[in-house]
Design a protein around this motif. Structure first.
Motif, short mmCIF file in Angstrom:
data_model
loop_
_atom_site.label_atom_id
_atom_site.label_comp_id
_atom_site.label_asym_id
_atom_site.label_seq_id
_atom_site.Cartn_x
_atom_site.Cartn_y
_atom_site.Cartn_z
N MET A 188 32.82 -23.06 6.83
CA MET A 188 32.95 -24.51 6.67
C MET A 188 34.43 -24.86 6.63
SD MET A 188 31.31 -27.19 3.92
CE MET A 188 32.22 -26.58 2.49
N LEU A 189 34.90 -25.55 7.66
CA LEU A 189 36.30 -25.95 7.74
C LEU A 189 36.51 -27.25 6.97
CD1 LEU A 189 36.96 -25.21 11.52
CD2 LEU A 189 37.45 -23.75 9.55
N LEU A 190 37.59 -27.33 6.22
CA LEU A 190 37.87 -28.50 5.40
C LEU A 190 39.30 -28.97 5.62
CD1 LEU A 190 36.30 -27.19 2.09
CD2 LEU A 190 35.40 -29.09 3.44
N ASP A 191 39.50 -30.28 5.50
CA ASP A 191 40.85 -30.81 5.37
C ASP A 191 41.27 -30.62 3.91
OD1 ASP A 191 40.74 -31.53 7.98
OD2 ASP A 191 40.73 -33.70 7.64
N GLN A 192 42.55 -30.64 3.66
CA GLN A 192 43.03 -30.37 2.31
C GLN A 192 42.73 -31.51 1.34
OE1 GLN A 192 47.17 -29.68 3.13
NE2 GLN A 192 47.69 -31.85 3.13
N THR A 203 23.70 -25.57 1.94
CA THR A 203 22.72 -26.41 2.61
C THR A 203 22.95 -26.45 4.12
OG1 THR A 203 22.46 -27.80 0.65
CG2 THR A 203 21.77 -28.74 2.74
N LEU A 204 24.19 -26.66 4.52
CA LEU A 204 24.49 -26.72 5.95
C LEU A 204 24.26 -25.38 6.63
CD1 LEU A 204 27.71 -28.93 5.89
CD2 LEU A 204 25.54 -29.53 6.96
N ALA A 219 26.93 -24.65 17.63
CA ALA A 219 28.35 -24.35 17.42
C ALA A 219 28.82 -24.90 16.08
CB ALA A 219 29.20 -24.93 18.56
N VAL A 220 28.44 -26.16 15.81
CA VAL A 220 28.90 -26.86 14.61
C VAL A 220 27.76 -27.68 14.04
CG1 VAL A 220 30.47 -28.61 13.70
CG2 VAL A 220 31.29 -27.01 15.42
N LEU A 221 27.59 -27.59 12.73
CA LEU A 221 26.70 -28.50 12.00
C LEU A 221 27.54 -29.12 10.89
CD1 LEU A 221 23.89 -29.68 11.64
CD2 LEU A 221 23.36 -27.79 10.10
N ALA A 222 27.62 -30.43 10.88
CA ALA A 222 28.54 -31.11 9.96
C ALA A 222 27.84 -32.25 9.23
CB ALA A 222 29.74 -31.66 10.73
N PRO A 223 28.34 -32.61 8.05
CA PRO A 223 27.82 -33.79 7.35
C PRO A 223 28.48 -35.05 7.88
CG PRO A 223 29.56 -32.81 6.07
CD PRO A 223 29.41 -31.96 7.30
#
Length: 398
Positions: A188-192, A203-204, A219-223
């Motif tokens: 899970m990639l996050l911004d700071q 969950t994701l 490829a990607v599952l995002a909220p």
């Protein structure tokens, strides 16, 4: 807390990658007796020196991580020499080193990752609380204050660093490759400045696994990203690829980086993020490339993560265009990378036309309402985009 005090909290220091030869690992192996990441036989002579070494706070050396990707050998240099002692390791909640806590979900191993560039320690505290106990790969993109590193202590932290700003894309590639090296399957990639709710990673990942078990190439599952309650930030507008599905998922051309769970298998198949984009439009290009190679991006519309998009403004300026909020150098990257993306064959014609039209509309607003000289970085960005000059912005704009 001073640098020596922070350095003394390191109990076990682990180095990437495994393919370093024995000679280059002799000293490094002194820090890795029990996990096979160093050469324990060669390290034995150094054991009496460990207490003093650990108090130095930084080891002036670098390591190279090689990763086979789509038939090409790529390398990522991770600098572990820092005056703050920023090294790949794992922190426990009490500050002591710990064995990484893997999130086990039906055969998957999930972790989170973030790239740090002049972060706000208070926002990192909120982020770490939502990821308490979760494996977190953090890439310090240039010098980072000790307070910011300490803010991430509730997580099972693996910290990588670069002595200078090498760009968001390279930082994302570094954490993705480090996670893949440890055997994680989803990141899970996050911004700071993102604030993931507790349990969002699990969950994701579970939903992504369910889709993969049905034969879908995710490829990607995002909220959904929503503005936080504090401050005034513009909401993101999503454009679906077709109608949302009955299960609450909606396909998108690309998912914004923050909060997105990326499949390591997809990352290896699609290829790394474009290092030469540096910042801005990285997720857009990668999302279209993924679709072109048969991998989809989806939004879980019933899940939300607070996200600060752009710069905050007053309530009266909530409708202010992003190009009027951004710094001159950020506008340079925006203009350049829109043009660079539009020149790529895997990007649909409809997106090329729409993004370029939007860019020139934004430039018109900047010409009418921007500060004196605000068009110069945009002109430079357009020029460099058409010429194919990518990488860091010219020094005159930085």
């Amino acid at each position: 807390m001073n640098v020596d005090a922070v350095a003394s909290r390191f109990r076990r220091i682990r180095y990437l990658p495994k393919d370093l030869n024995c000679a280059s690992r002799t000293l490094k192996g002194a820090f890795a007796f029990d996990d096979g990441w160093g050469c324990s036989n060669c390290a034995r002579p150094f054991r009496p020196l460990l207490p003093r070494i650990r108090m130095i706070g930084a080891i002036f050396t670098g390591i190279r991580s090689r990763h086979q990707n789509s038939g090409r050998r790529r390398s990522v240099k991770v600098d572990v020499a820092s005056r703050m002692g920023i090294l790949p390791t794992a922190f426990g909640r009490d500050g002591s080193a710990m064995t990484p806590q893997d999130v086990q979900m039906r055969g998957a191993r999930a972790c989170a990752a973030v790239v740090l560039y002049r972060p706000d320690p208070l926002l990192l505290v909120r982020q770490a609380e939502g990821l308490r106990g979760c494996p977190l790969f953090a890439f310090a993109n240039g010098p980072v204050d000790v307070e910011a590193i300490e803010a991430l202590a509730p997580t099972a932290l693996r910290l990588l660093s670069s002595p200078k700003n090498v760009g968001l894309a390279r930082g994302l590639n570094a954490v993705m490759e480090a996670a893949a090296h440890e055997g994680f399957t989803h990141v899970m990639l996050l911004d700071q400045d993102s604030e993931p709710p507790t349990g969002i990673l699990e969950t994701l990942t579970e939903r992504s696994l369910a889709l993969e078990s049905q034969g879908e190439k995710i490829a990607v599952l995002a909220p959904r990203l929503v503005p936080p309650q504090d401050g005034f930030y513009k909401p993101l507008r999503y454009e679906w690829r077709g109608k949302p599905r009955a299960d609450g998922l909606a396909a998108v051309d690309f998912a914004p980086t923050s909060g997105s769970v990326v499949s390591v298998g997809a990352y290896e198949a699609v290829g790394p993020f474009r290092d030469d984009f540096f910042i801005a439009g990285i997720d857009v290009e990668w999302g279209f490339r993924a679709w072109d190679r048969g991998w989809g991006s989806h939004i879980a519309t019933d899940l939300a993560v607070p996200h600060r998009w752009g710069e905050a403004v007053s309530q009266d300026e909530l409708g202010k265009a992003q190009i009027l909020r951004h710094s001159p150098v950020r506008n340079y990257y925006y203009a350049r990378n829109v043009i660079a993306t539009a020149r790529l064959r895997h990007v649909p014609l409809r997106w090329r036309a729409k993004s370029c039209a939007g860019l020139f509309a934004q430039i018109g607003l900047l010409a009418l309402k921007g500060q004196p000289g605000s068009l110069r970085p945009v002109r430079t960005g357009l020029h460099d985009g058409f010429r194919g000059r990518l990488g860091p912005a010219p020094a005159s704009l930085a």
